[in-house]
Design a protein around this motif. Structure first.
Motif, PDB file in Angstrom:
ATOM      1  N   ILE A   1       0.844  -1.202   0.000  1.00 25.84           N
ATOM      2  CA  ILE A   1       0.000   0.000   0.000  1.00 25.84           C
ATOM      3  C   ILE A   1       0.876   1.249   0.000  1.00 25.84           C
ATOM      4  N   LEU A   2       1.878   1.280   0.882  1.00 24.89           N
ATOM      5  CA  LEU A   2       2.769   2.445   0.963  1.00 24.89           C
ATOM      6  C   LEU A   2       3.496   2.683  -0.358  1.00 24.89           C
ATOM      7  N   LYS A   3       3.964   1.612  -0.996  1.00 28.14           N
ATOM      8  CA  LYS A   3       4.672   1.761  -2.262  1.00 28.14           C
ATOM      9  C   LYS A   3       3.762   2.323  -3.346  1.00 28.14           C
ATOM     10  N   LEU A   4       2.522   1.828  -3.415  1.00 29.98           N
ATOM     11  CA  LEU A   4       1.575   2.344  -4.406  1.00 29.98           C
ATOM     12  C   LEU A   4       1.227   3.800  -4.140  1.00 29.98           C
ATOM     13  N   LEU A   5       0.960   4.109  -2.872  1.00 29.24           N
ATOM     14  CA  LEU A   5       0.567   5.481  -2.528  1.00 29.24           C
ATOM     15  C   LEU A   5       1.734   6.442  -2.648  1.00 29.24           C
ATOM     16  N   ASN A   6       2.940   5.936  -2.599  1.00 25.10           N
ATOM     17  CA  ASN A   6       4.111   6.782  -2.810  1.00 25.10           C
ATOM     18  C   ASN A   6       4.189   7.223  -4.272  1.00 25.10           C
ATOM     19  N   LYS A   7       3.652   6.398  -5.180  1.00 27.89           N
ATOM     20  CA  LYS A   7       3.663   6.714  -6.607  1.00 27.89           C
ATOM     21  C   LYS A   7       2.498   7.624  -7.000  1.00 27.89           C
ATOM     22  N   LYS A   8       1.295   7.341  -6.443  1.00 28.78           N
ATOM     23  CA  LYS A   8       0.124   8.157  -6.768  1.00 28.78           C
ATOM     24  C   LYS A   8      -0.956   7.971  -5.722  1.00 28.78           C
ATOM     25  N   SER A   9      -1.825   8.961  -5.610  1.00 28.92           N
ATOM     26  CA  SER A   9      -2.945   8.895  -4.681  1.00 28.92           C
ATOM     27  C   SER A   9      -3.989   7.942  -5.232  1.00 28.92           C
ATOM     28  N   MET A  10      -4.602   7.161  -4.325  1.00 30.93           N
ATOM     29  CA  MET A  10      -5.580   6.165  -4.759  1.00 30.93           C
ATOM     30  C   MET A  10      -6.674   5.993  -3.710  1.00 30.93           C
ATOM     31  N   SER A  11      -7.836   5.552  -4.171  1.00 29.99           N
ATOM     32  CA  SER A  11      -8.931   5.221  -3.263  1.00 29.99           C
ATOM     33  C   SER A  11      -8.752   3.784  -2.766  1.00 29.99           C
ATOM     34  N   ALA A  12      -9.519   3.424  -1.741  1.00 31.82           N
ATOM     35  CA  ALA A  12      -9.456   2.064  -1.204  1.00 31.82           C
ATOM     36  C   ALA A  12      -9.842   1.052  -2.276  1.00 31.82           C
ATOM     37  N   GLY A  13     -10.859   1.356  -3.053  1.00 34.73           N
ATOM     38  CA  GLY A  13     -11.286   0.449  -4.113  1.00 34.73           C
ATOM     39  C   GLY A  13     -10.196   0.236  -5.152  1.00 34.73           C
ATOM     40  N   ASP A  14      -9.542   1.320  -5.552  1.00 40.25           N
ATOM     41  CA  ASP A  14      -8.443   1.220  -6.523  1.00 40.25           C
ATOM     42  C   ASP A  14      -7.284   0.401  -5.960  1.00 40.25           C
ATOM     43  N   LEU A  15      -6.966   0.627  -4.684  1.00 39.68           N
ATOM     44  CA  LEU A  15      -5.886  -0.125  -4.042  1.00 39.68           C
ATOM     45  C   LEU A  15      -6.230  -1.611  -3.968  1.00 39.68           C
ATOM     46  N   ALA A  16      -7.472  -1.930  -3.581  1.00 35.32           N
ATOM     47  CA  ALA A  16      -7.896  -3.327  -3.480  1.00 35.32           C
ATOM     48  C   ALA A  16      -7.799  -4.014  -4.839  1.00 35.32           C
ATOM     49  N   ASP A  17      -8.224  -3.319  -5.895  1.00 38.72           N
ATOM     50  CA  ASP A  17      -8.127  -3.885  -7.242  1.00 38.72           C
ATOM     51  C   ASP A  17      -6.671  -4.110  -7.642  1.00 38.72           C
TER      52      ASP A  17
END
Length: 130
Positions: A33-49
């Motif tokens: 999660i931290l690595k993805l959010l470090n690249k771009k902002s995302m919603s919980a649904g986008d992160l789960a997908d």
């Protein structure tokens, strides 16, 4: 991202709080999660997908990361059905674990160190730890 150095520096003495942070950072889903959010902002649904995890598992990790101050809600958007959707982002933070009791003098010295590091690295990309 905040410009206040106090928001970018977390000083913990060895305690239950530091154990929570250590558990959080040893959790594979939290790190992803931290690595993805470090690249771009995302919603919980986008992160789960993206991570291919169930939303309730993701929500547990998001809540833990929020509580620890590792992520924050960047903004809120609204779905077509009028539901609130939080968009998360990573918080740039240096974590210092102290084996001794935190005191104002130590905190001041670490804050000054962080300010010097921030100024010297301004504009540079900091390498990602894996």
């Amino acid at each position: 991202m905040p410009d206040n150095p106090e928001e970018k520096l977390l000083i913990l003495q060895l305690s239950e709080d530091s154990r929570k942070i250590a558990r959080l950072l040893s959790n594979e889903t939290s790190i992803k999660i931290l690595k993805l959010l470090n690249k771009k902002s995302m919603s919980a649904g986008d992160l789960a997908d993206e991570l291919e995890v169930r939303l309730n598992t993701l929500k547990y990790n998001l809540d833990s990361l929020l509580e620890a101050g590792m992520i924050r809600v960047r903004h809120i958007k609204w779905s077509r059905k009028g539901r609130e959707i939080k968009v998360y982002e990573a918080v740039e933070k240096v974590i210092v674990l102290l084996p001794v009791k935190k005191n104002p003098e130590t905190s001041f010295m670490l804050m000054k160190l962080w300010q010097n590091i921030s100024e010297s690295l301004e504009g540079q990309k900091i390498p990602e730890l894996s």
